[in-house]
Scaffold this motif. Structure first.
Motif, mmCIF file in Angstrom:
data_model
loop_
_atom_site.group_PDB
_atom_site.id
_atom_site.type_symbol
_atom_site.label_atom_id
_atom_site.label_comp_id
_atom_site.label_asym_id
_atom_site.label_seq_id
_atom_site.Cartn_x
_atom_site.Cartn_y
_atom_site.Cartn_z
ATOM 1 N N VAL A 148 56.903 36.995 42.253
ATOM 2 C CA VAL A 148 56.307 37.412 40.986
ATOM 3 C C VAL A 148 55.454 38.646 41.229
ATOM 4 C CG1 VAL A 148 54.897 36.760 39.014
ATOM 5 C CG2 VAL A 148 56.307 35.040 40.165
ATOM 6 N N LEU A 149 55.902 39.788 40.698
ATOM 7 C CA LEU A 149 55.199 41.049 40.914
ATOM 8 C C LEU A 149 54.106 41.272 39.879
ATOM 9 C CD1 LEU A 149 58.299 43.354 41.596
ATOM 10 C CD2 LEU A 149 56.962 42.017 43.236
ATOM 11 N N SER A 150 54.311 40.783 38.675
ATOM 12 C CA SER A 150 53.360 41.038 37.600
ATOM 13 C C SER A 150 53.518 39.972 36.532
ATOM 14 C CB SER A 150 53.597 42.432 37.002
ATOM 15 O OG SER A 150 52.794 42.649 35.863
ATOM 16 N N ASN A 151 52.396 39.590 35.914
ATOM 17 C CA ASN A 151 52.438 38.614 34.831
ATOM 18 C C ASN A 151 51.324 38.942 33.841
ATOM 19 O OD1 ASN A 151 53.415 36.266 33.484
ATOM 20 N ND2 ASN A 151 51.624 35.155 34.213
ATOM 21 N N GLU A 152 51.714 39.404 32.654
ATOM 22 C CA GLU A 152 50.752 39.773 31.628
ATOM 23 C C GLU A 152 51.093 39.044 30.345
ATOM 24 O OE1 GLU A 152 48.797 43.889 30.049
ATOM 25 O OE2 GLU A 152 50.965 43.715 29.828
ATOM 26 N N GLU A 153 50.058 38.508 29.666
ATOM 27 C CA GLU A 153 50.287 37.777 28.427
ATOM 28 C C GLU A 153 49.188 38.096 27.422
ATOM 29 O OE1 GLU A 153 52.425 33.670 29.779
ATOM 30 O OE2 GLU A 153 50.491 34.149 30.667
ATOM 31 N N THR A 154 49.581 38.145 26.161
ATOM 32 C CA THR A 154 48.651 38.370 25.068
ATOM 33 C C THR A 154 48.721 37.181 24.129
ATOM 34 O OG1 THR A 154 48.943 40.765 25.218
ATOM 35 C CG2 THR A 154 47.976 39.908 23.193
ATOM 36 N N PHE A 155 47.557 36.565 23.825
ATOM 37 C CA PHE A 155 47.476 35.372 22.992
ATOM 38 C C PHE A 155 46.939 35.773 21.624
ATOM 39 C CE2 PHE A 155 45.548 34.137 27.260
ATOM 40 C CZ PHE A 155 46.771 34.118 27.897
ATOM 41 N N TYR A 156 47.675 35.434 20.589
ATOM 42 C CA TYR A 156 47.277 35.722 19.214
ATOM 43 C C TYR A 156 46.808 34.420 18.567
ATOM 44 C CZ TYR A 156 49.874 40.049 19.987
ATOM 45 O OH TYR A 156 50.336 41.251 20.494
ATOM 46 N N PHE A 157 45.532 34.385 18.133
ATOM 47 C CA PHE A 157 44.949 33.191 17.541
ATOM 48 C C PHE A 157 45.058 33.255 16.019
ATOM 49 C CE2 PHE A 157 43.321 33.330 21.734
ATOM 50 C CZ PHE A 157 42.992 32.032 22.102
ATOM 51 N N SER A 158 45.243 32.079 15.418
ATOM 52 C CA SER A 158 45.315 31.967 13.968
ATOM 53 C C SER A 158 44.513 30.754 13.535
ATOM 54 C CB SER A 158 46.764 31.816 13.499
ATOM 55 O OG SER A 158 47.547 32.924 13.884
ATOM 56 N N PRO A 159 43.828 30.842 12.390
ATOM 57 C CA PRO A 159 43.113 29.663 11.875
ATOM 58 C C PRO A 159 44.070 28.751 11.125
ATOM 59 C CG PRO A 159 42.713 31.548 10.448
ATOM 60 C CD PRO A 159 43.592 32.042 11.565
ATOM 61 N N VAL A 160 44.040 27.458 11.422
ATOM 62 C CA VAL A 160 44.906 26.499 10.761
ATOM 63 C C VAL A 160 44.077 25.300 10.311
ATOM 64 C CG1 VAL A 160 46.975 27.173 12.045
ATOM 65 C CG2 VAL A 160 45.510 25.363 12.935
ATOM 66 N N THR A 161 44.576 24.643 9.290
ATOM 67 C CA THR A 161 43.958 23.414 8.800
ATOM 68 C C THR A 161 44.453 22.241 9.637
ATOM 69 O OG1 THR A 161 45.730 22.955 7.229
ATOM 70 C CG2 THR A 161 43.942 24.426 6.498
ATOM 71 N N PRO A 162 43.843 21.052 9.513
ATOM 72 C CA PRO A 162 44.324 19.893 10.285
ATOM 73 C C PRO A 162 45.787 19.572 10.064
ATOM 74 C CG PRO A 162 42.146 19.437 9.420
ATOM 75 C CD PRO A 162 42.579 20.748 8.813
ATOM 76 N N THR A 163 46.342 19.943 8.912
ATOM 77 C CA THR A 163 47.765 19.664 8.652
ATOM 78 C C THR A 163 48.663 20.820 9.063
ATOM 79 O OG1 THR A 163 47.497 20.483 6.376
ATOM 80 C CG2 THR A 163 47.236 18.104 6.755
ATOM 81 N N GLY A 164 48.093 21.849 9.714
ATOM 82 C CA GLY A 164 48.898 22.943 10.218
ATOM 83 C C GLY A 164 49.100 24.082 9.257
ATOM 84 N N GLU A 165 48.487 24.021 8.083
ATOM 85 C CA GLU A 165 48.619 25.112 7.125
ATOM 86 C C GLU A 165 47.688 26.263 7.511
ATOM 87 O OE1 GLU A 165 50.814 25.123 4.723
ATOM 88 O OE2 GLU A 165 51.496 23.104 5.260
ATOM 89 N N PRO A 166 48.037 27.508 7.139
ATOM 90 C CA PRO A 166 47.116 28.624 7.408
ATOM 91 C C PRO A 166 45.763 28.365 6.753
ATOM 92 C CG PRO A 166 49.275 29.440 6.746
ATOM 93 C CD PRO A 166 49.298 27.961 6.511
ATOM 94 N N GLY A 167 44.693 28.572 7.526
ATOM 95 C CA GLY A 167 43.358 28.315 7.036
ATOM 96 C C GLY A 167 42.533 29.575 6.967
ATOM 97 N N PRO A 168 41.328 29.486 6.448
ATOM 98 C CA PRO A 168 40.447 30.655 6.394
ATOM 99 C C PRO A 168 39.834 30.936 7.767
ATOM 100 C CG PRO A 168 39.318 28.748 5.508
ATOM 101 C CD PRO A 168 40.722 28.305 5.796
ATOM 102 N N TRP A 169 39.387 32.184 7.971
ATOM 103 C CA TRP A 169 38.734 32.544 9.221
ATOM 104 C C TRP A 169 37.275 32.071 9.170
ATOM 105 C CZ3 TRP A 169 41.186 34.390 13.459
ATOM 106 C CH2 TRP A 169 42.451 34.955 13.297
#
Length: 636
Positions: free
Chosen positions: A201-222
């Protein structure tokens, strides 16, 4: 305080003039200066970030989701590639990581129909097919506030982090940035590059994108009332496989999220009890969860299967061959041959032999080294064009073989330098239509010294290369009256070739992709047997062009592709090649060579992967057709 001579007290007051009083006065202006916004210390940002994370962790016991991970393998700089997609139930438990079921598998968008999914090697560090562990900000790192940026509509602080010291042997750290919401101090995005990597393994780069969700998995407010989860991860991994740099572009998506719901453990246990392929996140990376033969319970498989065997069969034909060329053989590959850490690959198909051995980490250094053997027992036709017309009297047969030594070293986290020495053997013989007066070229060895520089970042792939070639023996050849025979250039005993290419692939929804590659090739002292060719196995691919037929000493152009799947049963890819070639002897002056291709992938009987490659020449001196059909069978 005592006053010896008290005096009359005077009270001074200062009243602000009204706008009416100010208006009309000369030289009097009201000035208002606003100080810059207070720059919050980076330590305070991190404290509030950790407080936000702690509050989220106290509320989040577990969640279930559907995980879809695309692993896109790019081999070389071209537009060709392989996409492997895993999909299944995803179970996260606070403080215990996750378990993931591989319930569905796609190859280039084609659904795998077998009962058992193929077992892919989990090459370290195995964050390629999973949501990685979160980056914890600790005293091992130094932090710097770089500024602010709007991300996904949120005003964010940008905090860069770097290790305070080089990682200890066998341990990796991270370097990167975190985007922190300026209102609530939660993570909006994190980008991390692993440092201290060893081995393949020469290189390993990752970008994590966060999102607010409700307990039921629906998009939530920030707001802190929502759960801020990493619902998307995009990354790039560079692997050293048999001394070649393989690019793995990754995208992981979480959907159908269900947080802290009843029945979580029952749902997870039902998947554990099934025969579904499962993996678990461990301190050592991703590991398969396999059933213990005695207890039947799932246990972590510490080592993945490092030796694999493939059956490969196929047929290739173009007009340079007297008959379709069948191939059938066995390919053996090992990531860790007999526990030595070396990679070995052997492919034997009767008339074709390819052998590779590589050490991705020579003596614990950053260098990799290896050797390659190639031999082809069947001669192929070699023709030439004169002033735009094919000269059948000069057609001959040639048979190649080569042995190569490799040495490579990563340059930073995205580049690699490769040095190669090759010893090549070429034998020549007459063909059916060769003129009796044609003098065959001398059978010879060629010493080749090559340097190649590669750079891969954000899906872009760049390569620049140059090579010097020296023949062991080279004398006048060809028909009487041709320059090669009557005015033989001894300088062509040694020649140089160089070139560069850049490519990018865009991966679209529903397994669609668009690829673009631009390339340029040039050289010095090139002749018929050292110029660039355009067949399916040649230096430059133009679909439909035959092997050893059209050549150029300079070429530049582009390759375009568009791929899509049809009903999860068939993957098709349309390819267009456009090359401008120059060769004075053939009468080419930036001559346009055009070819179109149709490539397809589908699953055949006995869980074989079938790939077809059809091409037709549509512009230039060649008007041929080429076809290749291959069958790949993976043995577990």
């Amino acid at each position: 305080m005592n006053l010896s001579s008290p005096s009359e007290v005077v009270l001074l007051t200062l009243d602000r003039m009204s706008a009416e009083e100010i208006e009309g006065l000369q030289g009097l202006e009201e000035r208002l200066t606003v100080a810059d916004e207070r720059q919050i210390p980076v330590e305070e940002i991190l404290r509030r970030l950790q407080g936000f994370d702690d509050a989220q962790a106290r509320r989040l016991q577990h969640y279930r989701a559907l995980n879809t991970t695309h692993m896109r393998f790019q081999f070389g700089t071209g537009v060709q590639g392989l996409e492997a997609t895993f999909e299944g139930d995803f179970f996260f438990r606070q403080g215990q990581g996750f378990d993931w079921a591989w319930q569905t598998f796609f190859v280039n968008g084609v659904r795998w129909r077998g009962k058992k999914l193929p077992e892919i090697p989990l090459v370290q560090p195995e964050k390629a097919a999973a949501l990685p562990l979160e980056i914890h900000f600790s005293k091992e790192y130094s932090y710097r506030l770089r500024g602010t940026e709007v991300v996904d509509g949120r005003d964010c602080w940008i905090v860069d982090f770097n290790p305070n010291a080089d990682p200890l042997p066998g341990k990796t750290l991270h370097r990167g940035s975190v985007w922190v919401d300026r209102e609530h101090f939660g993570r909006v995005r994190t980008r991390a590059l692993q440092v201290g990597l060893e081995g393949e393994v020469l290189s390993n780069e990752e970008t994590f994108y966060f999102s607010p969700v409700t307990p039921t998995g629906e998009p939530g407010p920030w707001t802190p009332d929502s759960f801020w989860l990493p619902t998307r991860v995009v990354g790039q991994q560079l692997l050293s496989v048999l001394n070649a740099t393989t690019v793995v572009e990754k995208e992981t998506l979480l959907t159908a999220i269900d947080i802290n719901s009843d029945g979580f453990e029952e749902q997870r246990q039902a998947v554990l009890d099934s025969e579904t392929t499962m993996v678990r996140d461990t301190d050592k990376g991703m590991r398969y969860l396999v059933k213990d033969k005695e207890s039947g319970e799932r246990v972590v498989q510490e080592e993945f299967r490092k030796n694999r065997a493939f059956a490969l069969a196929g047929v290739f034909w173009d007009e340079s061959l007297d008959f379709p060329l069948p191939l059938a053989g066995i390919d053996y590959f090992s990531f860790d041959f007999k526990g030595t850490g070396k990679q070995v690959n052997i492919f034997f198909a009767g008339v074709l032999l390819i052998g590779n051995i590589a050490d991705p980490d020579v003596f614990g250094s950053k260098w990799d080294a290896g050797a390659n053997l190639f031999a082809f027992a069947i001669s192929s036709g070699n023709t030439v064009f004169r002033d735009g017309r094919e000269s059948f009297a000069e057609e001959i047969d040639s048979r190649p073989a080569s042995f190569s030594l490799f040495l490579g070293r990563p340059l930073g986290s995205y580049g690699k330098l490769d040095l190669t020495y090759s010893l090549r053997r070429t034998d020549f013989s007459t063909a059916d239509e060769t003129d009796d007066t044609f003098a065959l070229p001398t059978d010879h060895f060629t010493h080749v010294a090559q340097m190649e520089l590669k750079y891969n970042r954000s899906g872009f792939r760049f390569v620049a290369e140059g090579s010097h070639h020296m023949r062991s023996d080279w004398e006048a050849w060809g028909l009487p009256g041709t320059p090669e025979r009557d005015s033989f250039n001894e300088d062509t005993k040694e020649y140089d070739r160089w070139g560069a290419a850049i490519a990018k692939t865009w991966w679209l929804p529903k397994f669609q992709k668009v690829g673009v590659e631009l390339e340029y090739k040039d050289g010095r002292n090139l002749d018929r047997f050292s110029k660039y060719e355009f067949g399916i196995f040649s230096d430059i691919r133009v679909h439909g062009y035959q092997q050893d037929r059209v050549r150029a000493d300079r070429a530049w152009g582009a390759h375009l592709s568009y791929g899509f799947e049809v009903g999860e049963l068939l993957r098709l890819q349309l390819v267009g090649d456009g090359i401008f070639a120059t060769d004075a002897e053939a009468g080419l002056e930036d001559e346009f060579l055009g070819g179109i291709g149709l490539e397809g992938t589908f699953l055949g009987p006995w869980q074989t992967i079938v790939r077809m490659d059809l091409g037709a020449a549509v512009a230039g001196p060649d008007d041929g057709f080429a076809a290749m059909l291959t069958f790949l069978k993976l043995f577990r």
